[in-house]
Enzyme design. Structure first.
Site, PDB file in Angstrom:
ATOM      1  N   ASP A 155       4.259   3.436   6.707  1.00  0.00           N
ATOM      2  CA  ASP A 155       3.514   3.267   8.016  1.00  0.00           C
ATOM      3  C   ASP A 155       4.469   2.605   9.018  1.00  0.00           C
ATOM      4  OD1 ASP A 155       3.856   0.733   6.858  1.00  0.00           O
ATOM      5  OD2 ASP A 155       2.638  -0.148   8.171  1.00  0.00           O
ATOM      6  N   ASP A 212       7.658   3.536  -3.313  1.00  0.00           N
ATOM      7  CA  ASP A 212       7.751   4.594  -2.519  1.00  0.00           C
ATOM      8  C   ASP A 212       9.278   4.565  -1.955  1.00  0.00           C
ATOM      9  OD1 ASP A 212       7.483   2.208  -1.214  1.00  0.00           O
ATOM     10  OD2 ASP A 212       6.135   3.094   0.443  1.00  0.00           O
ATOM     11  N   PHE A 254      14.107   4.220  10.106  1.00  0.00           N
ATOM     12  CA  PHE A 254      12.860   3.785   9.974  1.00  0.00           C
ATOM     13  C   PHE A 254      12.057   5.083   9.629  1.00  0.00           C
ATOM     14  CE2 PHE A 254       8.794   2.463  10.890  1.00  0.00           C
ATOM     15  CZ  PHE A 254       8.619   1.230  10.055  1.00  0.00           C
ATOM     16  N   ASP A 283      14.760  -0.259   0.132  1.00  0.00           N
ATOM     17  CA  ASP A 283      15.409  -0.728   1.499  1.00  0.00           C
ATOM     18  C   ASP A 283      16.626  -1.786   1.108  1.00  0.00           C
ATOM     19  OD1 ASP A 283      16.376  -0.949   4.163  1.00  0.00           O
ATOM     20  OD2 ASP A 283      14.405  -0.906   4.916  1.00  0.00           O
ATOM     21  N   LYS A 336       0.956  -1.150  -0.029  1.00  0.00           N
ATOM     22  CA  LYS A 336       0.210  -0.011  -0.074  1.00  0.00           C
ATOM     23  C   LYS A 336       0.809   1.372   0.026  1.00  0.00           C
ATOM     24  CE  LYS A 336      -2.810  -2.030   3.793  1.00  0.00           C
ATOM     25  NZ  LYS A 336      -3.412  -1.670   4.930  1.00  0.00           N
ATOM     26  N   GLY A 337       2.160   1.248   0.436  1.00  0.00           N
ATOM     27  CA  GLY A 337       2.976   2.267   0.663  1.00  0.00           C
ATOM     28  C   GLY A 337       3.019   3.142  -0.390  1.00  0.00           C
ATOM     29  N   LYS A 363      17.300   4.347   0.615  1.00  0.00           N
ATOM     30  CA  LYS A 363      18.061   4.258   1.769  1.00  0.00           C
ATOM     31  C   LYS A 363      19.476   4.362   1.402  1.00  0.00           C
ATOM     32  CE  LYS A 363      14.935   3.192   5.157  1.00  0.00           C
ATOM     33  NZ  LYS A 363      14.584   1.884   6.301  1.00  0.00           N
TER      34      LYS A 363
HETATM   35  C1  PRP Z   1       7.632  -1.370   2.228  1.00  0.00           C
HETATM   36  C2  PRP Z   1       7.829  -0.190   1.230  1.00  0.00           C
HETATM   37  C3  PRP Z   1       8.180  -0.963  -0.028  1.00  0.00           C
HETATM   38  C4  PRP Z   1       9.036  -1.926   0.699  1.00  0.00           C
HETATM   39  C5  PRP Z   1      10.545  -1.772   0.526  1.00  0.00           C
HETATM   40  O1  PRP Z   1       6.456  -2.151   2.164  1.00  0.00           O
HETATM   41  O2  PRP Z   1       6.373   0.372   0.973  1.00  0.00           O
HETATM   42  O3  PRP Z   1       7.467  -1.607  -0.629  1.00  0.00           O
HETATM   43  O4  PRP Z   1       8.520  -2.226   2.071  1.00  0.00           O
HETATM   44  O5  PRP Z   1      11.457  -2.540   1.302  1.00  0.00           O
HETATM   45  P1  PRP Z   1      12.386  -3.515   0.762  1.00  0.00           P
HETATM   46  O6  PRP Z   1      13.129  -2.717  -0.180  1.00  0.00           O
HETATM   47  O7  PRP Z   1      13.262  -4.126   2.030  1.00  0.00           O
HETATM   48  O8  PRP Z   1      11.707  -4.692   0.061  1.00  0.00           O
HETATM   49  P2  PRP Z   1       5.698  -3.032   3.104  1.00  0.00           P
HETATM   50  O9  PRP Z   1       6.158  -4.461   2.832  1.00  0.00           O
HETATM   51  O10 PRP Z   1       6.232  -2.543   4.383  1.00  0.00           O
HETATM   52  O11 PRP Z   1       4.072  -2.919   2.969  1.00  0.00           O
HETATM   53  P3  PRP Z   1       3.158  -1.655   2.909  1.00  0.00           P
HETATM   54  O12 PRP Z   1       3.780  -1.066   1.527  1.00  0.00           O
HETATM   55  O13 PRP Z   1       1.701  -2.345   2.501  1.00  0.00           O
HETATM   56  O14 PRP Z   1       3.274  -0.874   3.930  1.00  0.00           O
END
Ligand code: PRP
Length: 189
Positions: free
Chosen positions: A162, A101, A155, A104, A44-45, A132
């Site tokens: 979120d 978004d 973070f 990481d 969703k992010g 990051k």
């Molecule tokens: C978060 C963010 C990215 C992902 C990045 O999503 O929105 O999609 O983590 O992290 P990574 O590079 O380590 O994979 P999350 O899984 O928290 O779900 P959300 O978007 O629903 O909050």
């Protein structure tokens, strides 16, 4: 500027984000002139970034959404990713731009790139709002074609991101006060 009481530090203000998203929209519109552009975002992010970027793009554009899921720790990223909801739009022969978004660990993007490539797009590029900055070099870094901001390895929440489903509605990107992460009601059971 209004600052939520749980916020320790704002990394990207509303104005910073607005200006940069507008620039990205202009660059993307130029790069994809006369091409079938399909933006693909991951719930969703990314939805806040996607909705602003869409409106900053001045050429014809479609978008689609997918959901993936990965096991993650309390405030850590990473883990095995799997598909929860697939794209509905035709991808074959479309010029796909993945809109994320945050980059990481890159786990989410690696999975989504492979998934989209399996559908034979005309081309595939990546746009992230934030990347990051890591102290150690990554083993298999993903090439990012458009990067909004490089941010410290903290973070962050807000602008779609979120902490335990809260703070997505903050219009800026920020770090929360340490005690928020330690509060009992915020701990996962
Ligand atoms: C978060 C963010 C990215 C992902 C990045 O999503 O929105 O999609 O983590 O992290 P990574 O590079 O380590 O994979 P999350 O899984 O928290 O779900 P959300 O978007 O629903 O909050």
């Amino acid at each position: 500027m209004y600052m939520h009481e749980d916020v320790k530090e704002i990394l990207l203000t509303e104005a910073n984000i607005r200006k940069r998203v507008k620039e990205l929209g202009e660059i993307i519109s130029r790069d994809y002139q006369n091409k079938n552009l399909l933006l693909v975002s991951i719930l969703k992010g990314s939805i806040i970034f996607l909705s602003d970027l869409l409106r900053a793009i001045t050429i014809p554009v479609k978008f689609d959404l997918m959901t993936v899921s990965s096991y993650k720790g309390e405030r850590t990223s990473g883990g095995k990713v799997h598909l929860v909801m697939d794209l509905k739009q035709e991808v074959t022969n479309q010029h796909v731009l993945i809109v994320e978004d945050i980059y990481d660990t890159g786990n989410t993007l690696k999975f989504v790139i492979d998934h989209v490539l399996s559908k034979n797009p005309a081309s595939l590029k990546i746009c992230v709002l934030m990347k990051k900055e890591k102290k150690e070099p990554e083993e298999n870094p993903i090439h990012l074609d458009y990067i909004g901001f490089v941010i410290p390895d903290k973070f962050v929440v807000g602008y779609g991101l979120d902490y335990q489903e809260k703070y997505r509605n903050l219009p800026y990107v920020c770090v929360l006060k340490d005690e928020i992460y330690q509060r009992k009601e915020n701990l996962k059971i």
